[in-house]
Scaffold this motif. Structure first.
Motif, PDB file in Angstrom:
ATOM      1  N   TYR A  60       0.858  -1.184   0.000  1.00  0.00           N
ATOM      2  CA  TYR A  60       0.000   0.000   0.000  1.00  0.00           C
ATOM      3  C   TYR A  60       0.893   1.231   0.000  1.00  0.00           C
ATOM      4  CZ  TYR A  60      -3.719   3.211   1.506  1.00  0.00           C
ATOM      5  OH  TYR A  60      -4.614   4.249   1.605  1.00  0.00           O
ATOM      6  N   PRO A  62       0.830   4.507   0.545  1.00  0.00           N
ATOM      7  CA  PRO A  62       1.020   5.412   1.683  1.00  0.00           C
ATOM      8  C   PRO A  62       1.821   4.798   2.846  1.00  0.00           C
ATOM      9  CG  PRO A  62      -1.223   5.559   0.893  1.00  0.00           C
ATOM     10  CD  PRO A  62      -0.591   4.398   0.172  1.00  0.00           C
ATOM     11  N   HIS A  86       1.686   4.007  13.191  1.00  0.00           N
ATOM     12  CA  HIS A  86       0.282   4.356  12.964  1.00  0.00           C
ATOM     13  C   HIS A  86      -0.659   3.958  14.097  1.00  0.00           C
ATOM     14  CE1 HIS A  86       1.019   5.755   8.906  1.00  0.00           C
ATOM     15  NE2 HIS A  86       1.764   4.681   8.710  1.00  0.00           N
ATOM     16  N   ALA A 114      -6.509   2.362   7.733  1.00  0.00           N
ATOM     17  CA  ALA A 114      -6.405   3.005   6.424  1.00  0.00           C
ATOM     18  C   ALA A 114      -7.554   2.657   5.476  1.00  0.00           C
ATOM     19  CB  ALA A 114      -5.081   2.601   5.777  1.00  0.00           C
ATOM     20  N   LYS A 115      -8.516   1.865   5.926  1.00  0.00           N
ATOM     21  CA  LYS A 115      -9.528   1.286   5.049  1.00  0.00           C
ATOM     22  C   LYS A 115     -10.287   2.301   4.199  1.00  0.00           C
ATOM     23  CE  LYS A 115     -13.526  -1.814   4.945  1.00  0.00           C
ATOM     24  NZ  LYS A 115     -14.193  -1.068   3.914  1.00  0.00           N
ATOM     25  N   ASP A 116     -10.751   3.395   4.768  1.00  0.00           N
ATOM     26  CA  ASP A 116     -11.553   4.346   4.007  1.00  0.00           C
ATOM     27  C   ASP A 116     -10.776   4.920   2.823  1.00  0.00           C
ATOM     28  OD1 ASP A 116     -13.697   3.908   5.689  1.00  0.00           O
ATOM     29  OD2 ASP A 116     -13.329   5.693   6.911  1.00  0.00           O
ATOM     30  N   GLU A 117      -9.555   5.364   3.069  1.00  0.00           N
ATOM     31  CA  GLU A 117      -8.731   5.900   1.980  1.00  0.00           C
ATOM     32  C   GLU A 117      -8.361   4.803   0.982  1.00  0.00           C
ATOM     33  OE1 GLU A 117      -7.993   9.060   1.108  1.00  0.00           O
ATOM     34  OE2 GLU A 117      -9.394   9.532   2.722  1.00  0.00           O
ATOM     35  N   TRP A 118      -8.077   3.626   1.491  1.00  0.00           N
ATOM     36  CA  TRP A 118      -7.727   2.486   0.642  1.00  0.00           C
ATOM     37  C   TRP A 118      -8.888   2.152  -0.290  1.00  0.00           C
ATOM     38  CZ3 TRP A 118      -4.092  -1.396   3.329  1.00  0.00           C
ATOM     39  CH2 TRP A 118      -3.473  -2.222   2.399  1.00  0.00           C
ATOM     40  N   ASP A 119     -10.106   2.126   0.249  1.00  0.00           N
ATOM     41  CA  ASP A 119     -11.292   1.840  -0.560  1.00  0.00           C
ATOM     42  C   ASP A 119     -11.468   2.879  -1.668  1.00  0.00           C
ATOM     43  OD1 ASP A 119     -11.884  -0.422   0.919  1.00  0.00           O
ATOM     44  OD2 ASP A 119     -13.464   0.540   2.109  1.00  0.00           O
ATOM     45  N   LYS A 120     -11.227   4.139  -1.341  1.00  0.00           N
ATOM     46  CA  LYS A 120     -11.334   5.205  -2.356  1.00  0.00           C
ATOM     47  C   LYS A 120     -10.320   4.974  -3.473  1.00  0.00           C
ATOM     48  CE  LYS A 120     -12.850   8.751   0.888  1.00  0.00           C
ATOM     49  NZ  LYS A 120     -12.448   9.971   1.614  1.00  0.00           N
ATOM     50  N   GLU A 121      -9.100   4.623  -3.103  1.00  0.00           N
ATOM     51  CA  GLU A 121      -8.054   4.369  -4.098  1.00  0.00           C
ATOM     52  C   GLU A 121      -8.426   3.193  -4.998  1.00  0.00           C
ATOM     53  OE1 GLU A 121      -3.559   2.657  -4.031  1.00  0.00           O
ATOM     54  OE2 GLU A 121      -3.996   4.256  -2.591  1.00  0.00           O
ATOM     55  N   SER A 124     -11.199   4.163  -7.463  1.00  0.00           N
ATOM     56  CA  SER A 124     -10.732   4.995  -8.575  1.00  0.00           C
ATOM     57  C   SER A 124      -9.929   4.166  -9.575  1.00  0.00           C
ATOM     58  CB  SER A 124      -9.920   6.185  -8.067  1.00  0.00           C
ATOM     59  OG  SER A 124      -8.676   5.773  -7.559  1.00  0.00           O
TER      60      SER A 124
END
Length: 138
Positions: A60, A62, A86, A114-121, A124
């Motif tokens: 991942y 980030p 983290h 990190a799940k929310d940002e990971w899901d967005k990535e 996309s």
């Protein structure tokens, strides 16, 4: 983890390798896999899994660190360091036995962090047509 004392020269109760691989493959089918450095596990089991269904904290972006000239190449970081940074937790403490259960729990907590940002990535990338499978390497 598995220690040398856990392995016997002959164990009639042990599952054959091909049966184990088949069973693990069946269990993983259609599942999202969360782990750290899963490439090693896939390689050891000689299995593939859809890239879109993998959440590897070692890969991942980030969570990775820049290296090389100008920092252009991204390298995975140790699970121990990511969890400390983290989550503020200590795992894999020097002088103590390494515990795969602690590692798995820490990896899942790191993923949840990190799940929310990971899901967005992921969303996309899927819109852009990225996909494929992670293949074992020789």
């Amino acid at each position: 983890g598995v220690r040398a004392a856990d392995i016997k020269a002959k164990n009639d109760d042990a599952m054959e390798l091909h049966a184990c691989r088949r069973k693990v493959g069946e269990m993983l089918q259609g599942k999202i896999l969360v782990g750290h450095a899963l490439k090693n596990d896939f390689s050891a089991l000689m299995l593939d899994h859809p890239r879109s269904d993998i959440r590897d904290t070692a890969r991942y972006r980030p969570f990775m660190r820049p290296s090389g000239r100008g920092g252009g190449k991204m390298r995975p970081r140790k699970l121990r360091d990511l969890v400390k940074q983290h989550l503020g937790l200590d795992i894999q403490v020097a002088g103590e036995a390494h515990c795969s259960i602690d590692d798995a729990q820490a990896t899942m907590k790191l993923f949840q962090f990190a799940k929310d940002e990971w899901d967005k990535e992921i969303a996309s990338k899927q819109k852009g047509g990225a996909g494929g499978k992670v293949r074992r390497t020789k």
